[in-house]
Write a protein that holds these residues in place. Structure first.
Motif, mmCIF file in Angstrom:
data_model
loop_
_atom_site.group_PDB
_atom_site.id
_atom_site.type_symbol
_atom_site.label_atom_id
_atom_site.label_comp_id
_atom_site.label_asym_id
_atom_site.label_seq_id
_atom_site.Cartn_x
_atom_site.Cartn_y
_atom_site.Cartn_z
ATOM 1 N N GLU A 99 17.185 43.796 -10.790
ATOM 2 C CA GLU A 99 18.388 42.982 -10.617
ATOM 3 C C GLU A 99 18.382 41.838 -11.621
ATOM 4 N N GLN A 102 23.939 38.601 -10.143
ATOM 5 C CA GLN A 102 24.733 38.839 -8.945
ATOM 6 C C GLN A 102 26.215 39.030 -9.255
ATOM 7 N N ALA A 105 27.359 42.791 -9.099
ATOM 8 C CA ALA A 105 26.821 43.526 -7.956
ATOM 9 C C ALA A 105 27.579 44.817 -7.698
ATOM 10 N N TYR A 108 26.488 47.520 -10.020
ATOM 11 C CA TYR A 108 25.208 48.107 -9.599
ATOM 12 C C TYR A 108 25.438 49.211 -8.568
ATOM 13 N N SER A 252 22.275 43.187 -4.063
ATOM 14 C CA SER A 252 22.923 42.021 -4.681
ATOM 15 C C SER A 252 24.215 41.662 -3.961
ATOM 16 N N ARG A 255 23.619 39.330 -0.913
ATOM 17 C CA ARG A 255 23.047 37.998 -1.088
ATOM 18 C C ARG A 255 24.140 36.922 -1.082
ATOM 19 N N ARG A 290 33.176 37.343 -7.533
ATOM 20 C CA ARG A 290 32.020 37.675 -8.382
ATOM 21 C C ARG A 290 32.363 37.634 -9.872
#
Length: 466
Positions: A99, A102, A105, A108, A252, A255, A290
């Motif tokens: 990772e 963030q 995310a 990912y 991620s 979080r 994000r």
């Protein structure tokens, strides 16, 4: 099990469409990408040799690097038509992942899903169809469709991939479907209880969020390429429970997200497109929050990269539109790339048509961002003019300006006020708005014949019903 617009075409049609998408090199869009991805998986399960014969000759090398989704599709085709590598267990796909950021995310998660499907094709352990193929254009998966697909997996003795199932679960949301919950409770797969619990709670919880302004005084404008001006307003959100049930590459997302944190990701290509939103269609606020720094950079940096598909997808998403989505639209209305401004106008109108536009919120954000020096009032005015001139656009634009106009008049030079007041007056007249704004009334009462004063009087009279 995959029907409608996402159903797998016949092999001949699939080969033609894959060849066209790879040759075009541009993003094929969510519907086409998901349909072709699913079709390759479906045909590899049905008859791998026939698929190889149909797609083996399709060129998969590029002289110029194409869109990442085209690269992904080419890799999936290669995994399906090349010899099986039985010595490479698909379960180890992505185990070396680290990772780094963030902000990406959702990228990912998308990568974990396609990487797992790719690994299963290479290992000769394909699935009859991906569990996460959308049920509609936004990327959402209907709970009943997911349960039906899992029941078919159980009948065929196929093990669900953790990443594919995880993506399918994140695409489920909305009102609880009690029939789908009961059907999930009856699944014979080991994943049945988890799926039933997930559907019973309505999918991924909406995390609590907050809005924050970058610290420090606004920066002076600069002609240096890449220089930033003003100060940004960003959105963060609290941690989300339940990450342990998902693959590690999903963590991620769960979080706590702190938006004003330095990150090496901003020196890398920024993934902002409709696919990002389709990864989490019931949570456009998370997608917007994000990647809000990237959206802002297209407005307050010389040469910032635009992402028009991202803005429109946020407005079209199934989930609620809150501060992050409205801030993304605000930045887009004053974005340097023309395509972003046009997309932001369409997003504003789409939010209004769906009853999801908070005109007061958007107006306040525009006024504050202009006051911070982050947005150019001339671009904001031009975009609002375009929205007001569109069919059914006058009402939404007035809703924005009714809240934002006092602040915009207070923080900008009088030279910009005439055009801004003209948009407001036109919107008020066409929408039949009534009421009054003290700032406008004060302007209208001044002596003189400038455009500013004429438009102020026209707006005052429109709001008074004269």
């Amino acid at each position: 099990m995959i029907e409608g617009e996402y159903a797998a075409p016949a092999l001949g049609a699939l080969a033609d469409e894959v060849a066209a998408v790879l040759a075009d090199r541009r993003d094929p869009g969510v519907e086409t990408f998901e349909r072709l991805l699913g079709a390759v998986v479906v045909h590899a399960y049905r008859d791998r040799e026939a698929l190889a014969a149909a797609l083996g000759a399709v060129p998969r090398r590029f002289a110029v690097r194409p869109d990442p989704k085209v690269v992904c599709l080419a890799g999936m085709v290669g995994a399906a038509v090349e010899p099986v590598r039985a010595g490479e267990p698909w379960e180890k796909a992505g185990t070396g992942w680290l990772e780094l950021c963030q902000h990406v995310a959702l990228d990912y998660i998308a990568g974990a899903r396609t990487g797992e499907l790719h690994a299963r094709l290479r290992a000769g352990d394909p699935v009859p169809f991906p569990l996460s193929v959308p049920s509609g254009p936004t990327g959402a998966v209907e709970p009943r469709h997911l349960v039906e697909r899992l029941a078919e997996y159980g009948r065929l003795g196929v093990r669900p991939g953790p990443a594919d199932l995880g993506q399918a679960l994140l695409r489920c949301g909305g009102p609880v479907d009690s029939e789908a919950v009961r059907a999930a409770e009856g699944l014979e797969l080991a994943e049945g209880p988890r799926v039933a619990d997930w559907l019973r709670q309505g999918g991924l919880p909406q995390p609590a969020g907050w809005r924050e302004r970058e610290s420090g005084a606004p920066e002076r404008p600069s002609r240096r390429r890449g220089a930033r001006v003003g100060r940004r307003i960003l959105v963060g959100h609290e941690a989300i429970e339940g990450r342990g049930a998902f693959p590690r590459r999903f963590w991620s997302l769960f979080r706590k997200f702190e938006p004003d944190i330095a990150c090496a990701h901003w020196s890398l290509p920024d993934v902002r497109d409709a696919h990002t939103v389709a990864t989490l269609p019931w949570h456009p606020e998370i997608a917007a929050a994000r990647l809000l720094t990237g959206v802002a950079s297209a407005a307050d940096k010389d040469g910032g990269r635009g992402a028009p598909g991202f803005l429109e997808a946020l407005a079209a998403a199934d989930g609620p539109a809150g501060p992050a989505v409205h801030l993304a639209v605000a930045y887009g209305l004053a974005s340097a790339p023309r395509e972003d401004r046009e997309a932001a106008v369409r997003a504003l109108l789409l939010l209004a048509a769906r009853g999801r536009l908070d005109g007061e919120l958007l107006g306040r954000e525009l006024a504050e961002l202009v006051g911070l020096g982050t947005l150019k009032v001339a671009l904001v005015t031009a975009s609002l003019r375009a929205a007001a001139d569109a069919p059914q656009g006058a009402g939404p634009v007035w809703a924005v300006l009714a809240a934002g106009l006092p602040g915009l008049l207070a923080c900008t030079r009088p030279q910009a006020h005439g055009a801004l007041l003209a948009v407001a007056a036109d919107s008020a007249e066409r929408s039949g708005a009534r009421g009054g704004l003290p700032e406008v009334t004060a302007l209208a009462g001044r002596p003189g014949s400038s455009r500013l004063l004429k438009e102020a009087r026209r707006l005052r009279d429109a709001l008074a019903g004269r």
